[in-house]
Design a protein around this motif. Structure first.
Motif, PDB file in Angstrom:
ATOM      1  N   ALA A  27      73.092 -26.820  26.814  1.00 36.71           N
ATOM      2  CA  ALA A  27      73.870 -27.939  26.283  1.00 36.71           C
ATOM      3  C   ALA A  27      74.913 -28.356  27.310  1.00 36.71           C
ATOM      4  N   GLN A  28      75.305 -29.611  27.217  1.00 34.08           N
ATOM      5  CA  GLN A  28      76.297 -30.163  28.126  1.00 34.08           C
ATOM      6  C   GLN A  28      77.148 -31.170  27.371  1.00 34.08           C
ATOM      7  N   ILE A  29      78.447 -31.091  27.560  1.00 37.40           N
ATOM      8  CA  ILE A  29      79.389 -32.024  26.950  1.00 37.40           C
ATOM      9  C   ILE A  29      80.225 -32.616  28.070  1.00 37.40           C
ATOM     10  N   VAL A  30      80.394 -33.924  28.057  1.00 38.35           N
ATOM     11  CA  VAL A  30      81.243 -34.589  29.041  1.00 38.35           C
ATOM     12  C   VAL A  30      82.383 -35.249  28.282  1.00 38.35           C
ATOM     13  N   ALA A  31      83.608 -34.925  28.667  1.00 39.99           N
ATOM     14  CA  ALA A  31      84.786 -35.467  27.987  1.00 39.99           C
ATOM     15  C   ALA A  31      85.800 -35.953  29.015  1.00 39.99           C
ATOM     16  N   ARG A  32      86.369 -37.130  28.762  1.00 40.97           N
ATOM     17  CA  ARG A  32      87.462 -37.610  29.615  1.00 40.97           C
ATOM     18  C   ARG A  32      88.714 -36.849  29.218  1.00 40.97           C
ATOM     19  N   LEU A  33      89.376 -36.255  30.206  1.00 38.82           N
ATOM     20  CA  LEU A  33      90.614 -35.538  29.942  1.00 38.82           C
ATOM     21  C   LEU A  33      91.727 -36.544  29.623  1.00 38.82           C
ATOM     22  N   PRO A  34      92.619 -36.210  28.699  1.00 42.77           N
ATOM     23  CA  PRO A  34      93.691 -37.146  28.320  1.00 42.77           C
ATOM     24  C   PRO A  34      94.832 -37.136  29.338  1.00 42.77           C
ATOM     25  N   LEU A  35      94.468 -37.351  30.596  1.00 42.36           N
ATOM     26  CA  LEU A  35      95.446 -37.410  31.690  1.00 42.36           C
ATOM     27  C   LEU A  35      95.605 -38.860  32.105  1.00 42.36           C
ATOM     28  N   ASN A  36      96.427 -39.597  31.370  1.00 41.94           N
ATOM     29  CA  ASN A  36      96.695 -40.972  31.745  1.00 41.94           C
ATOM     30  C   ASN A  36      97.965 -41.012  32.598  1.00 41.94           C
ATOM     31  N   PRO A  37      98.175 -42.068  33.374  1.00 37.47           N
ATOM     32  CA  PRO A  37      99.335 -42.108  34.276  1.00 37.47           C
ATOM     33  C   PRO A  37     100.675 -41.877  33.589  1.00 37.47           C
ATOM     34  N   SER A  38     100.827 -42.320  32.344  1.00 38.83           N
ATOM     35  CA  SER A  38     102.140 -42.174  31.700  1.00 38.83           C
ATOM     36  C   SER A  38     102.507 -40.719  31.431  1.00 38.83           C
ATOM     37  N   LYS A  39     101.566 -39.800  31.516  1.00 42.59           N
ATOM     38  CA  LYS A  39     101.904 -38.383  31.372  1.00 42.59           C
ATOM     39  C   LYS A  39     102.892 -37.951  32.461  1.00 42.59           C
ATOM     40  N   PHE A  40     102.885 -38.650  33.583  1.00 35.10           N
ATOM     41  CA  PHE A  40     103.733 -38.290  34.723  1.00 35.10           C
ATOM     42  C   PHE A  40     104.981 -39.177  34.818  1.00 35.10           C
ATOM     43  N   PHE A  41     105.222 -40.032  33.832  1.00 34.30           N
ATOM     44  CA  PHE A  41     106.400 -40.901  33.819  1.00 34.30           C
ATOM     45  C   PHE A  41     107.639 -40.112  33.419  1.00 34.30           C
ATOM     46  N   ALA A  42     108.789 -40.653  33.783  1.00 38.83           N
ATOM     47  CA  ALA A  42     110.079 -40.182  33.292  1.00 38.83           C
ATOM     48  C   ALA A  42     110.869 -41.429  32.904  1.00 38.83           C
ATOM     49  N   PRO A  43     111.387 -41.492  31.685  1.00 40.66           N
ATOM     50  CA  PRO A  43     112.110 -42.703  31.264  1.00 40.66           C
ATOM     51  C   PRO A  43     113.377 -42.906  32.082  1.00 40.66           C
ATOM     52  N   LEU A  44     113.700 -44.163  32.335  1.00 41.99           N
ATOM     53  CA  LEU A  44     114.917 -44.516  33.061  1.00 41.99           C
ATOM     54  C   LEU A  44     115.794 -45.327  32.120  1.00 41.99           C
ATOM     55  N   VAL A  45     116.898 -44.748  31.709  1.00 46.34           N
ATOM     56  CA  VAL A  45     117.846 -45.438  30.840  1.00 46.34           C
ATOM     57  C   VAL A  45     118.933 -45.999  31.740  1.00 46.34           C
ATOM     58  N   THR A  46     119.161 -47.303  31.629  1.00 48.48           N
ATOM     59  CA  THR A  46     120.104 -47.970  32.520  1.00 48.48           C
ATOM     60  C   THR A  46     120.770 -49.134  31.797  1.00 48.48           C
ATOM     61  N   ASP A  47     121.849 -49.650  32.366  1.00 43.28           N
ATOM     62  CA  ASP A  47     122.508 -50.822  31.767  1.00 43.28           C
ATOM     63  C   ASP A  47     121.952 -52.101  32.393  1.00 43.28           C
ATOM     64  N   GLY A  48     122.397 -53.240  31.905  1.00 38.48           N
ATOM     65  CA  GLY A  48     121.863 -54.526  32.356  1.00 38.48           C
ATOM     66  C   GLY A  48     122.030 -54.777  33.842  1.00 38.48           C
ATOM     67  N   GLY A  49     123.238 -54.532  34.389  1.00 38.77           N
ATOM     68  CA  GLY A  49     123.477 -54.788  35.810  1.00 38.77           C
ATOM     69  C   GLY A  49     122.574 -53.955  36.703  1.00 38.77           C
ATOM     70  N   ASP A  50     122.469 -52.668  36.412  1.00 33.08           N
ATOM     71  CA  ASP A  50     121.625 -51.773  37.199  1.00 33.08           C
ATOM     72  C   ASP A  50     120.155 -52.154  37.049  1.00 33.08           C
ATOM     73  N   PHE A  51     119.757 -52.508  35.824  1.00 34.10           N
ATOM     74  CA  PHE A  51     118.365 -52.900  35.588  1.00 34.10           C
ATOM     75  C   PHE A  51     117.980 -54.082  36.476  1.00 34.10           C
TER      76      PHE A  51
END
Length: 196
Positions: free
Chosen positions: A123-147
């Motif tokens: 038997a053989q199973i092929v599955a796409r791993l749930p490794l999407n680019p956003s897994k490696f994101f880090a949120p950036l919280v900033t104010d309007g001027g800096d944004f």
């Protein structure tokens, strides 16, 4: 060759399965399950690095022999894979660990091919791993001027896509849950004075 089971990560119509979509938004759950095998996943990420464990559970009455996994190429991700025992006894669970480093932007993550000799043959199973680019994101919280200072650095390089939502309007708490919790993006309130 061995008959291939329906791909984990793909629904019957060819689109992403509900299990795969859910795992793109959270870090643990079931990736694939049939009468013989269950594949669970648990992940954690910190910046451009992550760890993932795949859990293989034998739901059948016979040992699964010659158990092996092979990842499809994804050159942007450096992945170290731990060994996997080759026999999975009935009602037993084994795990395989993956150390992942994101070295460049990527689109689709790798697929894993799981092969074994079961009670009814190969038997053989092929599955796409749930490794999407956003897994490696880090949120950036900033104010309007800096944004806006940061945004000007991208002038002429940004990409905009407008799309219609299936459910409109989305509730604000749901948008925040998906953006912050699932996609690791910050929701910035009151940053743009030109709300349209």
């Amino acid at each position: 060759g061995a008959p291939a089971a329906p791909a984990g990560g793909a629904a019957a119509g060819g689109g992403p399965s509900p299990q795969w979509l859910a795992l793109c938004m959270r870090n643990d759950g079931v990736l694939f399950e049939d009468a013989t095998l269950q594949i669970g996943v648990k992940m954690e990420f910190n910046g451009h690095q992550g760890r993932m464990a795949l859990f293989f559970g034998n739901k059948g009455q016979f040992p699964l022999q010659q158990l092996a996994t092979v990842l499809s190429p994804c050159p942007q991700l450096a992945i170290q894979v731990s060994p996997l025992p080759s026999t999975l006894q009935p009602r037993q669970q084994l795990s395989q660990n993956f150390l992942i480093e994101c070295n460049a932007p990527f689109g689709d993550g790798p697929q894993v091919k799981v092969s074994f000799m079961g009670g009814s043959g190969p038997a053989q199973i092929v599955a796409r791993l749930p490794l999407n680019p956003s897994k490696f994101f880090a949120p950036l919280v900033t104010d309007g001027g800096d944004f806006f200072r940061r945004w000007k650095l991208f002038e002429g390089k940004e990409l905009q896509k407008i799309f219609k939502l299936k459910t409109a309007p989305l509730a604000e708490p749901e948008v925040e849950r998906v953006c912050a919790g699932g996609m690791k993006m910050a929701v910035l309130r009151g940053v743009d004075p030109n709300t349209a």
